[in-house]
Design a protein around this motif. Structure first.
Motif, PDB file in Angstrom:
ATOM      1  N   ARG A 167     -34.596 -23.354  39.820  1.00  0.00           N
ATOM      2  CA  ARG A 167     -34.385 -21.803  40.086  1.00  0.00           C
ATOM      3  C   ARG A 167     -35.020 -21.235  38.692  1.00  0.00           C
ATOM      4  O   ARG A 167     -35.360 -19.923  38.942  1.00  0.00           O
ATOM      5  CB  ARG A 167     -32.824 -21.754  40.063  1.00  0.00           C
ATOM      6  N   LEU A 168     -34.652 -21.721  37.525  1.00  0.00           N
ATOM      7  CA  LEU A 168     -35.231 -21.119  36.221  1.00  0.00           C
ATOM      8  C   LEU A 168     -36.802 -20.915  36.560  1.00  0.00           C
ATOM      9  O   LEU A 168     -37.315 -19.923  35.926  1.00  0.00           O
ATOM     10  CB  LEU A 168     -34.940 -21.697  35.059  1.00  0.00           C
ATOM     11  N   ARG A 169     -37.470 -22.023  36.936  1.00  0.00           N
ATOM     12  CA  ARG A 169     -38.918 -21.904  37.001  1.00  0.00           C
ATOM     13  C   ARG A 169     -39.157 -20.902  38.226  1.00  0.00           C
ATOM     14  O   ARG A 169     -40.092 -20.087  37.740  1.00  0.00           O
ATOM     15  CB  ARG A 169     -39.370 -23.349  37.384  1.00  0.00           C
ATOM     16  N   ASN A 170     -38.588 -20.766  39.199  1.00  0.00           N
ATOM     17  CA  ASN A 170     -38.779 -19.776  40.346  1.00  0.00           C
ATOM     18  C   ASN A 170     -38.664 -18.410  39.695  1.00  0.00           C
ATOM     19  O   ASN A 170     -39.440 -17.403  39.925  1.00  0.00           O
ATOM     20  CB  ASN A 170     -37.912 -19.790  41.600  1.00  0.00           C
ATOM     21  N   GLU A 171     -37.464 -18.226  38.787  1.00  0.00           N
ATOM     22  CA  GLU A 171     -37.381 -16.829  38.299  1.00  0.00           C
ATOM     23  C   GLU A 171     -38.358 -16.548  37.466  1.00  0.00           C
ATOM     24  O   GLU A 171     -38.848 -15.337  37.415  1.00  0.00           O
ATOM     25  CB  GLU A 171     -35.951 -16.791  37.495  1.00  0.00           C
ATOM     26  N   GLU A 172     -38.825 -17.396  36.275  1.00  0.00           N
ATOM     27  CA  GLU A 172     -39.884 -17.298  35.631  1.00  0.00           C
ATOM     28  C   GLU A 172     -41.196 -16.791  36.374  1.00  0.00           C
ATOM     29  O   GLU A 172     -42.047 -16.007  36.099  1.00  0.00           O
ATOM     30  CB  GLU A 172     -40.024 -18.614  34.713  1.00  0.00           C
ATOM     31  N   ILE A 173     -41.605 -17.708  37.353  1.00  0.00           N
ATOM     32  CA  ILE A 173     -42.805 -17.221  38.248  1.00  0.00           C
ATOM     33  C   ILE A 173     -42.726 -16.006  38.781  1.00  0.00           C
ATOM     34  O   ILE A 173     -43.694 -15.041  38.764  1.00  0.00           O
ATOM     35  CB  ILE A 173     -42.909 -18.393  39.267  1.00  0.00           C
ATOM     36  N   GLU A 174     -41.553 -15.544  39.235  1.00  0.00           N
ATOM     37  CA  GLU A 174     -41.128 -14.283  40.071  1.00  0.00           C
ATOM     38  C   GLU A 174     -41.277 -13.152  38.737  1.00  0.00           C
ATOM     39  O   GLU A 174     -41.994 -12.275  38.970  1.00  0.00           O
ATOM     40  CB  GLU A 174     -39.848 -14.127  40.554  1.00  0.00           C
ATOM     41  N   ARG A 175     -40.915 -13.320  37.625  1.00  0.00           N
ATOM     42  CA  ARG A 175     -41.000 -12.365  36.364  1.00  0.00           C
ATOM     43  C   ARG A 175     -42.663 -12.246  35.987  1.00  0.00           C
ATOM     44  O   ARG A 175     -42.675 -10.985  36.040  1.00  0.00           O
ATOM     45  CB  ARG A 175     -40.113 -12.969  35.301  1.00  0.00           C
ATOM     46  N   ARG A 176     -43.328 -13.272  36.044  1.00  0.00           N
ATOM     47  CA  ARG A 176     -44.705 -13.223  35.564  1.00  0.00           C
ATOM     48  C   ARG A 176     -45.440 -12.430  36.828  1.00  0.00           C
ATOM     49  O   ARG A 176     -46.338 -11.669  36.330  1.00  0.00           O
ATOM     50  CB  ARG A 176     -45.128 -14.484  35.450  1.00  0.00           C
ATOM     51  N   LYS A 177     -45.165 -12.663  38.051  1.00  0.00           N
ATOM     52  CA  LYS A 177     -45.764 -12.158  39.190  1.00  0.00           C
ATOM     53  C   LYS A 177     -45.513 -10.414  38.997  1.00  0.00           C
ATOM     54  O   LYS A 177     -46.256  -9.831  39.088  1.00  0.00           O
ATOM     55  CB  LYS A 177     -45.186 -12.712  40.529  1.00  0.00           C
ATOM     56  N   GLU A 178     -44.303 -10.314  38.870  1.00  0.00           N
ATOM     57  CA  GLU A 178     -43.792  -8.835  38.847  1.00  0.00           C
ATOM     58  C   GLU A 178     -44.646  -8.178  37.418  1.00  0.00           C
ATOM     59  O   GLU A 178     -45.001  -7.251  37.419  1.00  0.00           O
ATOM     60  CB  GLU A 178     -42.449  -8.570  38.537  1.00  0.00           C
ATOM     61  N   ASP A 179     -44.657  -8.769  36.280  1.00  0.00           N
ATOM     62  CA  ASP A 179     -45.435  -8.323  35.184  1.00  0.00           C
ATOM     63  C   ASP A 179     -46.884  -8.131  35.483  1.00  0.00           C
ATOM     64  O   ASP A 179     -47.377  -7.106  35.041  1.00  0.00           O
ATOM     65  CB  ASP A 179     -45.254  -9.330  34.222  1.00  0.00           C
ATOM     66  N   SER A 180     -47.589  -9.044  36.240  1.00  0.00           N
ATOM     67  CA  SER A 180     -48.906  -8.960  36.523  1.00  0.00           C
ATOM     68  C   SER A 180     -48.981  -7.821  37.593  1.00  0.00           C
ATOM     69  O   SER A 180     -49.909  -7.152  37.176  1.00  0.00           O
ATOM     70  CB  SER A 180     -49.111 -10.260  37.239  1.00  0.00           C
ATOM     71  N   GLU A 181     -48.225  -7.657  38.533  1.00  0.00           N
ATOM     72  CA  GLU A 181     -48.403  -6.405  39.419  1.00  0.00           C
ATOM     73  C   GLU A 181     -48.063  -5.120  38.402  1.00  0.00           C
ATOM     74  O   GLU A 181     -48.672  -4.036  39.110  1.00  0.00           O
ATOM     75  CB  GLU A 181     -47.335  -6.408  40.531  1.00  0.00           C
ATOM     76  N   ARG A 182     -47.274  -5.103  37.685  1.00  0.00           N
ATOM     77  CA  ARG A 182     -47.136  -3.912  36.741  1.00  0.00           C
ATOM     78  C   ARG A 182     -48.299  -3.626  35.746  1.00  0.00           C
ATOM     79  O   ARG A 182     -48.570  -2.352  36.026  1.00  0.00           O
ATOM     80  CB  ARG A 182     -45.800  -4.111  35.956  1.00  0.00           C
ATOM     81  N   ARG A 183     -48.752  -4.554  35.388  1.00  0.00           N
ATOM     82  CA  ARG A 183     -50.105  -4.301  34.619  1.00  0.00           C
ATOM     83  C   ARG A 183     -51.223  -4.020  35.571  1.00  0.00           C
ATOM     84  O   ARG A 183     -51.981  -3.117  34.987  1.00  0.00           O
ATOM     85  CB  ARG A 183     -50.540  -5.703  34.032  1.00  0.00           C
ATOM     86  N   LYS A 184     -51.189  -4.593  36.807  1.00  0.00           N
ATOM     87  CA  LYS A 184     -52.298  -4.197  37.744  1.00  0.00           C
ATOM     88  C   LYS A 184     -52.245  -2.759  38.001  1.00  0.00           C
ATOM     89  O   LYS A 184     -53.223  -1.980  38.131  1.00  0.00           O
ATOM     90  CB  LYS A 184     -52.220  -5.070  38.865  1.00  0.00           C
ATOM     91  N   GLU A 185     -50.925  -2.323  38.149  1.00  0.00           N
ATOM     92  CA  GLU A 185     -50.713  -1.011  38.644  1.00  0.00           C
ATOM     93  C   GLU A 185     -51.136   0.044  37.643  1.00  0.00           C
ATOM     94  O   GLU A 185     -51.736   0.992  37.876  1.00  0.00           O
ATOM     95  CB  GLU A 185     -49.132  -0.697  39.070  1.00  0.00           C
ATOM     96  N   ILE A 186     -50.696  -0.481  36.395  1.00  0.00           N
ATOM     97  CA  ILE A 186     -51.060   0.322  35.146  1.00  0.00           C
ATOM     98  C   ILE A 186     -52.670   0.639  35.147  1.00  0.00           C
ATOM     99  O   ILE A 186     -53.194   1.831  34.874  1.00  0.00           O
ATOM    100  CB  ILE A 186     -50.273  -0.111  33.757  1.00  0.00           C
ATOM    101  N   LEU A 187     -53.268  -0.509  35.240  1.00  0.00           N
ATOM    102  CA  LEU A 187     -54.728  -0.430  35.160  1.00  0.00           C
ATOM    103  C   LEU A 187     -55.336   0.329  36.446  1.00  0.00           C
ATOM    104  O   LEU A 187     -56.192   1.123  36.364  1.00  0.00           O
ATOM    105  CB  LEU A 187     -55.352  -1.757  35.253  1.00  0.00           C
ATOM    106  N   GLU A 188     -54.652   0.319  37.457  1.00  0.00           N
ATOM    107  CA  GLU A 188     -55.158   0.962  38.560  1.00  0.00           C
ATOM    108  C   GLU A 188     -55.139   2.488  38.382  1.00  0.00           C
ATOM    109  O   GLU A 188     -55.853   3.380  38.508  1.00  0.00           O
ATOM    110  CB  GLU A 188     -54.693   0.650  39.837  1.00  0.00           C
ATOM    111  N   LYS A 189     -53.901   3.149  37.745  1.00  0.00           N
ATOM    112  CA  LYS A 189     -53.510   4.326  37.500  1.00  0.00           C
ATOM    113  C   LYS A 189     -54.385   4.843  36.392  1.00  0.00           C
ATOM    114  O   LYS A 189     -54.883   5.985  36.598  1.00  0.00           O
ATOM    115  CB  LYS A 189     -52.186   4.610  37.188  1.00  0.00           C
TER     116      LYS A 189
END
Length: 108
Positions: free
Chosen positions: A29-51
């Motif tokens: 569960r902790l690993r899955n949460e960490e993966i999800e958190r990293r994925k969200e961070d990556s998506e946020r960074r990608k969004e910022i770069l696109e903007k």
């Protein structure tokens, strides 16, 4: 006594297995949460770069549009000056033509 000892060992083993399963489940569960958190961070960074890229592109387009407006304005002013100069040349030619005709009349 042997039977009781075996029962205790089985119970201990069962508890150990249950505890181990619980620990593994928690780690997964902790690993899955960490993966999800990293994925969200990556998506946020990608969004910022696109903007930022869109903003840069929009600014570039605005600069180009402004440069085009200025160029068109300068072109319009240039054409107006050329027309004014042409009118002056034509007026000068008419004046010279009239003077020439007047001189011809006086000569006759």
């Amino acid at each position: 006594e042997q039977n009781t000892k075996e029962k205790q060992e089985k119970q201990q083993l069962s508890q150990n297995i249950a505890r181990r399963i619980e620990e593994e489940t928690k780690l997964i569960r902790l690993r899955n949460e960490e993966i999800e958190r990293r994925k969200e961070d990556s998506e946020r960074r990608k969004e910022i770069l696109e903007k930022k890229a869109l903003a840069r592109q929009r600014e570039q387009e605005e600069r180009e549009a402004e440069a085009e407006r200025i160029r068109q304005g300068e072109e319009r002013i240039k054409r107006e000056r050329e027309r004014e100069e042409q009118r002056k040349r034509e007026a000068e030619m008419m004046k010279n033509k009239e003077m020439l005709e007047e001189m011809k009349k006086q000569a006759d």
